[in-house]
Design a protein around this motif. Structure first.
Motif, PDB file in Angstrom:
ATOM      1  N   LEU A 166      31.070  30.182  25.116  1.00 26.57           N
ATOM      2  CA  LEU A 166      31.285  31.195  26.149  1.00 26.57           C
ATOM      3  C   LEU A 166      32.249  32.275  25.681  1.00 26.57           C
ATOM      4  N   GLU A 167      33.304  31.877  25.002  1.00 28.59           N
ATOM      5  CA  GLU A 167      34.328  32.829  24.574  1.00 28.59           C
ATOM      6  C   GLU A 167      33.800  33.840  23.561  1.00 28.59           C
ATOM      7  N   LYS A 168      32.644  33.552  22.971  1.00 26.74           N
ATOM      8  CA  LYS A 168      32.010  34.509  22.057  1.00 26.74           C
ATOM      9  C   LYS A 168      31.149  35.521  22.817  1.00 26.74           C
ATOM     10  N   LEU A 169      30.865  35.209  24.083  1.00 32.41           N
ATOM     11  CA  LEU A 169      29.992  36.069  24.883  1.00 32.41           C
ATOM     12  C   LEU A 169      30.751  37.035  25.784  1.00 32.41           C
ATOM     13  N   THR A 170      31.978  36.688  26.138  1.00 35.58           N
ATOM     14  CA  THR A 170      32.739  37.520  27.072  1.00 35.58           C
ATOM     15  C   THR A 170      34.197  37.629  26.651  1.00 35.58           C
ATOM     16  N   ASP A 171      34.792  38.759  27.020  1.00 33.05           N
ATOM     17  CA  ASP A 171      36.208  38.991  26.703  1.00 33.05           C
ATOM     18  C   ASP A 171      37.125  38.539  27.830  1.00 33.05           C
ATOM     19  N   ILE A 172      36.567  38.002  28.898  1.00 33.09           N
ATOM     20  CA  ILE A 172      37.390  37.593  30.038  1.00 33.09           C
ATOM     21  C   ILE A 172      38.343  36.471  29.628  1.00 33.09           C
ATOM     22  N   ARG A 173      39.622  36.708  29.811  1.00 35.04           N
ATOM     23  CA  ARG A 173      40.652  35.711  29.534  1.00 35.04           C
ATOM     24  C   ARG A 173      41.727  35.817  30.614  1.00 35.04           C
ATOM     25  N   PRO A 174      42.208  34.722  31.140  1.00 40.30           N
ATOM     26  CA  PRO A 174      41.732  33.363  30.869  1.00 40.30           C
ATOM     27  C   PRO A 174      40.366  33.119  31.508  1.00 40.30           C
ATOM     28  N   ILE A 175      39.689  32.082  31.057  1.00 43.60           N
ATOM     29  CA  ILE A 175      38.381  31.746  31.609  1.00 43.60           C
ATOM     30  C   ILE A 175      38.555  31.316  33.066  1.00 43.60           C
ATOM     31  N   PRO A 176      37.880  31.988  34.005  1.00 40.51           N
ATOM     32  CA  PRO A 176      38.029  31.644  35.428  1.00 40.51           C
ATOM     33  C   PRO A 176      37.645  30.193  35.729  1.00 40.51           C
TER      34      PRO A 176
END
Length: 243
Positions: A166-176
């Motif tokens: 997932l972390e390779k697909l989105t820049d959203i941090r932290p992961i909700p």
């Protein structure tokens, strides 16, 4: 993609208009008679200021359908969690889920070539998808009829594999809602006394999810009386919610 392009155009146009109204606020206030300014103030507080909030319900309608969460849940219910060996390979449902997220990412990228897709819209869409997936993980883990220590380790392995992809697909941090899943899986390891306190403190989980922790978690190493006590705590909490 469930009318996403139309939803983006409509929603972002409204957000843009709200921004223009904010830009013109001082000028409009100066032009309007003082006895009418209360209406202008009401318009800004009740309409203009809420425009951006529309993104969440509008885009959630797409996020709730763009991934087959029911399929993931169904696949999870067929997994055996009462294994006796430590597994080094995650379950196949994780790959299927990740593939769906990859397809969504590609379709979103394709859409961005046709119409402008603001970063705010992307963020809200991904936020909804991730939260719904993570809720599905917990519901899937709660569907386990039996679970061993090795099975709990496999749950953690599955979730970590998903996070890595997932972390390779989105820049959203932290992961909700990441902690929502991790906290739940860790609760399988609690003792009877710890579990009672944990249940009372974590009202964000459903009765079914809490019951699964009792029957498949501490239930494997507590007395029948202890299990009944914990289940009674859950029932009391449910009754108090209904009041």
């Amino acid at each position: 993609m469930f009318g996403l392009s139309e939803r983006i155009i409509a929603t972002e146009s409204l957000v843009f208009l709200a921004g223009q109204f904010e830009f013109l606020h001082a000028q409009l206030e100066a032009m309007i008679p003082s006895n009418k300014r209360a209406f202008l103030s009401q318009f800004y507080s009740q309409t203009v200021s809420t425009a951006q909030e529309l993104r969440r319900p509008v885009y959630r309608s797409v996020a709730s359908r763009v991934i087959d969460y029911d399929q993931t849940l169904q696949l999870m219910t067929s997994v055996r969690w009462d294994i006796r060996d430590i597994m080094s390979q995650h379950n196949a449902y994780v790959d299927i889920l990740v593939r769906e997220l990859q397809v969504f990412s590609m379709r979103l990228a394709q859409l961005a070539k046709q119409i402008p897709v603001p970063q705010e819209a992307r963020t809200v869409l991904w936020d909804h998808c991730i939260r719904l997936v993570n809720r599905t993980f917990v519901e899937g883990f709660a569907s386990a009829k039996k679970c061993s220590n090795e099975g709990r380790a496999l749950m953690q392995l599955d979730f970590q594999q998903y996070l890595m992809k997932l972390e390779k697909l989105t820049d959203i941090r932290p992961i909700p809602d990441r902690e929502f899943v991790e906290t739940y899986v860790k609760a399988f390891y609690l003792t009877e006394n710890e579990m009672e306190r944990w249940i009372r403190e974590h009202k964000e989980y459903t009765a079914k999810q809490l019951t699964s922790l009792v029957t498949c978690g501490v239930g494997s190493h507590v007395t029948k009386k202890g299990k009944q006590k914990l289940l009674a705590v859950i029932e009391d909490m449910e009754r108090s919610k209904a009041r």
